[in-house]
Design a protein around this motif. Structure first.
Motif, short mmCIF file in Angstrom:
data_model
loop_
_atom_site.label_atom_id
_atom_site.label_comp_id
_atom_site.label_asym_id
_atom_site.label_seq_id
_atom_site.Cartn_x
_atom_site.Cartn_y
_atom_site.Cartn_z
N ARG A 1 9.24 2.69 14.61
CA ARG A 1 7.85 3.16 14.79
C ARG A 1 6.92 2.57 13.73
NH1 ARG A 1 9.26 8.25 15.14
NH2 ARG A 1 8.76 8.96 13.06
N LEU A 2 7.44 2.43 12.50
CA LEU A 2 6.58 1.94 11.41
C LEU A 2 6.56 0.43 11.31
CD1 LEU A 2 7.47 4.46 8.57
CD2 LEU A 2 5.44 4.45 10.02
N GLU B 1 -5.52 3.72 3.58
CA GLU B 1 -5.68 2.85 2.41
C GLU B 1 -5.48 1.38 2.80
OE1 GLU B 1 -6.83 3.73 -0.54
OE2 GLU B 1 -6.97 5.80 0.21
N LEU C 1 0.99 11.77 4.43
CA LEU C 1 1.24 10.62 3.56
C LEU C 1 1.20 9.32 4.37
CD1 LEU C 1 2.39 9.94 0.48
CD2 LEU C 1 4.31 9.18 1.88
N LEU C 2 1.81 9.33 5.54
CA LEU C 2 1.80 8.12 6.36
C LEU C 2 0.39 7.79 6.83
CD1 LEU C 2 5.08 8.48 8.44
CD2 LEU C 2 4.60 6.99 6.51
N VAL D 1 0.44 4.13 -2.71
CA VAL D 1 0.11 5.52 -2.36
C VAL D 1 1.20 6.46 -2.86
CG1 VAL D 1 -0.17 7.13 -0.42
CG2 VAL D 1 -1.34 4.91 -0.39
N HIS E 1 10.13 10.18 0.04
CA HIS E 1 9.72 10.16 1.44
C HIS E 1 10.52 9.09 2.19
CE1 HIS E 1 7.26 9.91 5.02
NE2 HIS E 1 6.57 10.96 4.63
N TYR F 1 9.52 1.25 3.83
CA TYR F 1 8.46 0.28 3.53
C TYR F 1 8.73 -0.54 2.26
CZ TYR F 1 4.55 1.82 6.66
OH TYR F 1 3.73 2.06 7.71
N TYR G 1 3.94 9.30 14.81
CA TYR G 1 4.32 10.66 14.44
C TYR G 1 4.19 10.73 12.92
CZ TYR G 1 6.65 15.15 14.23
OH TYR G 1 6.93 16.49 14.01
N ASP G 2 2.94 10.73 12.49
CA ASP G 2 2.62 10.56 11.07
C ASP G 2 2.34 11.89 10.40
OD1 ASP G 2 2.75 7.85 11.41
OD2 ASP G 2 0.71 7.43 10.73
N ASP G 3 2.92 12.07 9.22
CA ASP G 3 2.47 13.16 8.37
C ASP G 3 1.30 12.63 7.54
OD1 ASP G 3 3.56 11.61 6.35
OD2 ASP G 3 5.35 12.85 6.13
N ARG H 1 -2.29 8.53 5.14
CA ARG H 1 -2.97 8.04 3.92
C ARG H 1 -2.65 6.56 3.71
NH1 ARG H 1 -7.15 9.18 1.20
NH2 ARG H 1 -6.62 11.40 1.16
N ILE H 2 -1.39 6.19 3.92
CA ILE H 2 -1.01 4.77 3.77
C ILE H 2 -1.79 3.91 4.76
CG2 ILE H 2 0.89 3.12 4.10
CD1 ILE H 2 2.79 5.38 3.06
N ARG H 3 -1.91 4.39 6.00
CA ARG H 3 -2.67 3.61 7.00
C ARG H 3 -4.13 3.46 6.59
NH1 ARG H 3 0.09 3.08 12.03
NH2 ARG H 3 1.83 4.53 12.23
N THR I 1 0.83 -1.21 0.00
CA THR I 1 0.00 0.00 0.00
C THR I 1 0.86 1.25 0.00
OG1 THR I 1 -1.75 -1.17 1.17
CG2 THR I 1 -1.83 1.23 1.24
N ALA I 2 1.97 1.21 0.76
CA ALA I 2 2.86 2.38 0.80
C ALA I 2 3.38 2.69 -0.60
CB ALA I 2 4.01 2.12 1.75
N ALA J 1 9.92 7.35 4.72
CA ALA J 1 9.15 6.17 5.15
C ALA J 1 8.92 5.23 3.99
CB ALA J 1 7.81 6.62 5.74
N GLN K 1 1.52 10.13 -5.84
CA GLN K 1 1.96 11.49 -5.54
C GLN K 1 2.38 12.18 -6.83
OE1 GLN K 1 1.65 12.62 -2.25
NE2 GLN K 1 0.66 10.62 -2.24
N PRO L 1 1.88 -0.76 11.09
CA PRO L 1 1.17 -1.62 10.13
C PRO L 1 1.92 -2.93 9.85
CG PRO L 1 1.09 0.66 9.41
CD PRO L 1 2.00 0.63 10.60
#
Lengths: 437, 160
Positions: free
Chosen positions: A364-365, B68, B61-62, A231, A242, A248, B57-59, B64-66, A227-228, A244, A235, A372
């Motif tokens: 964190r991610l 989706e 885009l992050l 998405v 990015h 991912y 600590y999400d902007d 939006r990923i969650r 999904t990352a 992140a 953009q 997730p």
């Protein structure tokens, strides 16, 4: 049903060459034996010396389920003590970390102990005169874990009085810790950024196996990493990369990527993924960092250090680390079906803060209760923990790329999708489940 | 352009929680400014979100990923789906600065997340850092401080 306690043959029969019996994940008696034997006979990661820089600083944790406290003794050395008062059993050091000065003092009856565990004072001592108290276990104070080794600030303990030496236990596997430490221009790490603690309703070994399971990311993590990527593709063109998405995206690399990265096997259940490359290989350079490394080590050595991008290194039984991002996880067993995952992060002393920032984002991610990727994995473990109770097949399969010749190879590099490292862990598990391996 | 009233700010906070409870996550994302952040500290009284870790600590885009991901056909940790429920205390308006286009509310809450046979209760305080964009209130920062932010947790899959 035969019991496992005192029945080593039954315990050994749980591990076959290419499969393990479900009781290793579901049976409380097997869990109790692991706590008595595997977590006593092996060298278990306790903590990092940077957590206790000053005399009297302490850090409380567990080895398996046994409470211990790591403390900076008055002579500057790192000591690990059993964290119970020898008198009535009260936990002496209660906070996760703090400074106790020159003495620990039990809050129940004010017995006090030097930071090597020995008794400093007991109130009303004449009450013990003519009682042979000095021959009691209590008179020994807070029992030290004598087999404690500090390797470049990483503290490991073996609870058993006798057994395999630190050097023989880890051998060449320490090269992964070395690489993480060498990534600091001054060769020093500091614990930084706090600890993420994530409860898992599953057996601790499922997490250890997952570390070298390279056939799950493109499937289980399609939901998060896939999904990352999707998405990100939406953009507008020219949007800056990015950080992140860099983290991912590699999770959903194709099978060929993981096959090619390789898995290295070491004795005693240790091993790592990412021999030639890994999901950490293609992160953007942090400005100024290579120059610092080059100044410290010379260009060739600096490049060699940074070109090593091992993925997960397993330090059997329950620690793993990632050198390229300076992250370390401990899988703390709580019960047969409950595990606490702690994610620790390090600052590379002398390197830009941006590296710590990236490490924190990764944890964190990927490894937090809010991650997730963590949700993807935990769902699989929980489903297994529940469904292993099915009697249709009591065996869990670990046969991928099995070759009987591997039994004669304590050290090897293999195709990155092999389940050899999982088999390696269970062979070590079977060995250290003996009272005196 | 009219400055918002206290009631507008309070109404925003209530509406925001309702969008989450009703899982109208696309509408919820629209409440953030383009540079908006959703922050859940890991440390009690945390001041640094960059060099100390956080639970979120999400902007945008992050986030939006969650969002989706939650909709995804292969998101197995949402088969079956989680549900959630907020109980808010009346928000307190902590800052009201029309000239600086800056508004801040403080809202104690209980939040419950549930999936299958488990439900978990969380409690804390939300701080909504708001501003007007083209006459509409938006969140520049939603900071969620859990009363037990430094505890170990199981999954937190939705938003508080």
């Amino acid at each position: 049903m035969p019991g496992y306690n005192g029945n080593l043959d039954a315990v050994r029969a749980l591990v076959r060459e290419t499969e393990v019996h479900r009781d290793v994940y579901t049976d409380p008696e097997v869990f109790a034996l692991e706590m008595e034997h595997v977590f006593a006979n092996t060298w278990v990661y306790v903590g990092h010396a940077s957590q206790i820089p000053n005399v009297g600083d302490f850090f409380t944790t567990t080895i398996g389920i046994k409470p211990v406290v790591m403390v900076r003794h008055s002579d500057g050395s790192v000591r690990v003590l059993h964290n119970r008062c020898p008198h009535k059993g009260t936990r002496v050091a209660n906070e996760i970390c703090g400074n106790t000065g020159r003495f620990f003092r039990c809050p129940y009856h004010a017995w006090s102990f030097r930071t090597d565990g020995s008794i400093a004072a007991i109130p009303l001592p004449n009450g013990y005169e003519n009682t042979d108290f000095k021959d009691s276990a209590a008179a020994q104070g807070m029992a030290p874990v004598r087999n404690t080794q500090v390797y470049r600030d990483f503290v490991f303990s073996r609870l058993a009085e006798t057994g395999i030496s630190f050097e023989d236990y880890f051998g060449e596997s320490l090269s992964s810790l070395d690489n993480m430490i060498d990534r600091s221009p001054v060769g020093e790490l500091e614990v930084a950024g706090g600890v993420l603690r994530y409860f898992h309703r599953c057996n601790w070994k499922m997490l250890v196996e997952n570390l070298t399971d390279t056939c799950h990311p493109m499937v289980a993590h399609e939901s998060s990493a896939g999904t990352a990527v999707a998405v990100w593709k939406q953009q507008p063109e020219g949007t800056p990369k990015h950080p992140a998405v860099e983290i991912y995206a590699p999770f959903v690399s194709p099978y060929q990527f993981y096959e090619g990265m390789g898995i290295r096997i070491w004795p005693n259940g240790h091993g790592h993924t990412g021999v030639s490359h890994s999901i950490h290989s293609d992160y953007s350079a942090i400005p100024g960092y290579f120059e610092q490394m080059e100044a410290a080590y010379g260009a060739a050595r600096a490049k060699a250090i940074l070109d090593t991008n091992r993925h997960n290194t397993v330090y059997f039984p329950n620690m793993t680390m990632k050198g390229p991002i300076q992250a370390l996880r401990i899988f703390k067993p709580v019960a047969v079906d409950k595990t606490m995952v702690e994610s620790w992060t390090f600052r590379l002393v002398g390197a830009p803060d941006k590296l710590l920032e990236r490490t924190l984002m990764y944890s964190r991610l990927i490894n937090a209760p809010t991650s997730p990727v963590g949700h993807d994995d935990l769902e699989m473990y929980e489903r297994a923990q529940d469904s292993l109770h099915s009697d249709a097949n009591p065996w869990v399969n670990m046969q991928r790329l099995y070759d009987p010749a591997e039994l004669d190879q304590p050290t090897a590099v293999a195709n990155g999708t092999t389940e050899w490292q999982m088999r390696n862990q269970f062979r070590a598990w079977r060995h250290f489940m003996s009272a005196t391996p | 352009m009219n400055a918002p009233s206290e009631q507008d700010l309070i109404g925003f906070v209530l509406h925001e929680a309702r969008l989450i409870d009703e899982q109208r996550f696309d509408e919820w994302l629209d409440l953030f400014t383009d540079d908006g952040r959703y922050w859940m500290p890991l440390e009690y009284g945390q001041t640094d979100p960059v060099l100390h870790n956080s639970l979120f600590y999400d902007d945008k885009l992050l986030l939006r990923i969650r969002v989706e991901r939650l909709k995804g056909a292969k998101t197995y940790s949402q088969k079956p789906k989680s549900r959630c429920h907020h109980v808010l205390q009346t928000p307190v308006v902590d800052a009201m600065d029309p000239d600086g286009n800056r508004y801040l509310t403080w809202t104690p809450f209980h939040y419950l997340e549930t999936r299958q046979d488990e439900q978990t209760l969380f409690a804390g305080w939300s701080r909504h850092h708001l501003l007007q964009v083209d006459g509409t209130l938006k969140m520049k920062l939603k900071r969620v401080d859990l009363v037990n932010c430094d505890s170990a947790f199981g999954n937190i899959q939705l938003f508080m």
